[in-house]
Design an enzyme around this catalytic site. Sequence first.
Site, PDB file in Angstrom:
ATOM      1  N   TRP A   1       0.836  -1.218   0.000  1.00 44.02           N
ATOM      2  CA  TRP A   1       0.000   0.000   0.000  1.00 44.02           C
ATOM      3  C   TRP A   1       0.857   1.249   0.000  1.00 44.02           C
ATOM      4  O   TRP A   1       0.585   2.197  -0.737  1.00 44.02           O
ATOM      5  CB  TRP A   1      -0.981  -0.007   1.170  1.00 44.02           C
ATOM      6  CG  TRP A   1      -2.009  -1.088   1.044  1.00 44.02           C
ATOM      7  CD1 TRP A   1      -2.211  -2.124   1.899  1.00 44.02           C
ATOM      8  CD2 TRP A   1      -2.978  -1.253  -0.012  1.00 44.02           C
ATOM      9  NE1 TRP A   1      -3.241  -2.922   1.440  1.00 44.02           N
ATOM     10  CE2 TRP A   1      -3.718  -2.411   0.277  1.00 44.02           C
ATOM     11  CE3 TRP A   1      -3.262  -0.548  -1.178  1.00 44.02           C
ATOM     12  CZ2 TRP A   1      -4.748  -2.880  -0.547  1.00 44.02           C
ATOM     13  CZ3 TRP A   1      -4.282  -1.002  -2.004  1.00 44.02           C
ATOM     14  CH2 TRP A   1      -5.011  -2.155  -1.687  1.00 44.02           C
TER      15      TRP A   1
ATOM     16  N   ASP B   1      -1.558   6.787   6.331  1.00 45.73           N
ATOM     17  CA  ASP B   1      -2.609   5.882   5.869  1.00 45.73           C
ATOM     18  C   ASP B   1      -2.886   4.926   7.033  1.00 45.73           C
ATOM     19  O   ASP B   1      -2.063   4.077   7.356  1.00 45.73           O
ATOM     20  CB  ASP B   1      -2.117   5.118   4.630  1.00 45.73           C
ATOM     21  CG  ASP B   1      -3.125   4.078   4.146  1.00 45.73           C
ATOM     22  OD1 ASP B   1      -4.194   3.918   4.771  1.00 45.73           O
ATOM     23  OD2 ASP B   1      -2.820   3.409   3.130  1.00 45.73           O
TER      24      ASP B   1
ATOM     25  N   LYS C   1     -12.268  -1.594   6.829  1.00 44.63           N
ATOM     26  CA  LYS C   1     -11.491  -2.526   7.639  1.00 44.63           C
ATOM     27  C   LYS C   1     -11.788  -2.427   9.128  1.00 44.63           C
ATOM     28  O   LYS C   1     -11.853  -3.442   9.792  1.00 44.63           O
ATOM     29  CB  LYS C   1     -10.009  -2.357   7.362  1.00 44.63           C
ATOM     30  CG  LYS C   1      -9.675  -3.003   6.028  1.00 44.63           C
ATOM     31  CD  LYS C   1      -8.404  -2.552   5.407  1.00 44.63           C
ATOM     32  CE  LYS C   1      -8.309  -3.098   3.989  1.00 44.63           C
ATOM     33  NZ  LYS C   1      -7.582  -2.212   3.104  1.00 44.63           N
TER      34      LYS C   1
HETATM   35  C1  LIG Z   1      -7.068  -1.740   2.024  1.00 44.97           C
HETATM   36  C2  LIG Z   1      -6.040  -0.699   2.107  1.00 44.97           C
HETATM   37  C3  LIG Z   1      -5.954   0.330   1.158  1.00 44.97           C
HETATM   38  C4  LIG Z   1      -6.848   0.411  -0.044  1.00 44.97           C
HETATM   39  O1  LIG Z   1      -8.111   0.801   0.306  1.00 44.97           O
HETATM   40  P1  LIG Z   1      -9.241   1.081  -0.808  1.00 44.97           P
HETATM   41  O2  LIG Z   1     -10.318   1.681   0.026  1.00 44.97           O
HETATM   42  O3  LIG Z   1      -9.589  -0.235  -1.410  1.00 44.97           O
HETATM   43  O4  LIG Z   1      -8.690   2.025  -1.809  1.00 44.97           O
HETATM   44  C5  LIG Z   1      -4.982   1.290   1.345  1.00 44.97           C
HETATM   45  N1  LIG Z   1      -4.136   1.252   2.390  1.00 44.97           N
HETATM   46  C6  LIG Z   1      -4.190   0.272   3.314  1.00 44.97           C
HETATM   47  C7  LIG Z   1      -3.243   0.293   4.463  1.00 44.97           C
HETATM   48  C8  LIG Z   1      -5.145  -0.725   3.195  1.00 44.97           C
HETATM   49  O5  LIG Z   1      -5.203  -1.704   4.120  1.00 44.97           O
END
Ligand SMILES: *Cc1c(COP(=O)(O)O)cnc(C)c1O
Length: 355
Positions: A100, A167, A191
């Site tokens: 990511w 993030d 998540k």
């Molecule tokens: C799942 C995830 C993403 C991507 O998320 P989307 O909403 O599908 O764009 C980005 N960063 C991390 C750390 C993730 O776990």
Amino acid sequence: MVHNFNAGPSILPKEVFQQASEAILNFNNMGLSILEIGHRTNEFQAVMDEAQSLVKELMHLDDNKEVLFLHGGASTQFFQVPMNLLDESATAAYLDCGVWGSKAIKEAKLYGNVEVVASSKDSNYTYIPKGYDIAESAVYFHYTTNNTVEGTQMHAIPETNVPLVADMSSDILSTEMDFNRFSLIYAGAQKNIGAAGVNLVIIDKDIPGKVTRRMPTMMDYREHIKNGSMLNTPPVFAVYVCMLTLRWLKKTGGVKAIQQLNEKKAKLLYDTIDSLPIFHAPVAKEDRSLMNAVFTIADADAEKEFLSLCKAANLYGVKGHRSVGGFRVSMYNALPYESVVVLTDLMKDFANKKG
Ligand SMILES: *Cc1c(COP(=O)(O)O)cnc(C)c1O
């Protein structure tokens, strides 16, 4: 009884599903579905207001922070962040700790200079680099707090005066942290906090607006701030599910209480892995994630056998990410301790059987 270890979209509290399904049929006893009322009604405004104030309360945010619920998922933030904060001639610092983070780096390069301060790519991202320098001249430092695919997590906030951007998609609101240290936090909701289709963005009011480029209105954080996260139709249902999950988290005791539960779940799982020679955890011990645990079995047939046992026992989402293999078990906030007990009992039985 099923046990849900999915990595994302993933488990949410049962009561949230119950309440969300009731709101689809009859929202607030209006005789209307939440899916058929305007986003500018008092009823939906109350949902947005409560979601924003619960985020501020649960994260102990200062008054200069704005809470936004935006479209596009975390992947949109990979480019919206540099579009708003990184001028063409400026440099942003990034830490490369996983798939990511490397995607975020790729997008940032479209807008300005990127300095990757450290990377653990050489060792398949099995640890978090430490002891790197972040140039004071960087306009921001970006990192991923929890590496969902690789199973590593940053357990401390890096020491730097450079504005921090994180993030937090896969560990937001799972552990206590000084969230005010960050100039910008983003997280896809699917998540730990809600349904797919919305992104939580927490931003310092005075951080955007310093770049020279022009950008589409929908991409400009200032426009979203000015319009109270209602610049256009927000993803109403996804915001509602977030609000319900945040209410649940508050009722459960907030971040402090959920952290204790998360630590207890992770300890049981990692202690089990460490005590059974058939299982192996590739991640550096000090960098292990409380949210996503990655582990393997050396023998491919035994791996398949264990996965089919999980399936028979209704344990969902145990198979590892396609880029890593083995097993990955996600233990987000809503996962009960009991689910980890069932999984670790199965692991112990399996190890005994294999001698
Ligand atoms: C799942 C995830 C993403 C991507 O998320 P989307 O909403 O599908 O764009 C980005 N960063 C991390 C750390 C993730 O776990």
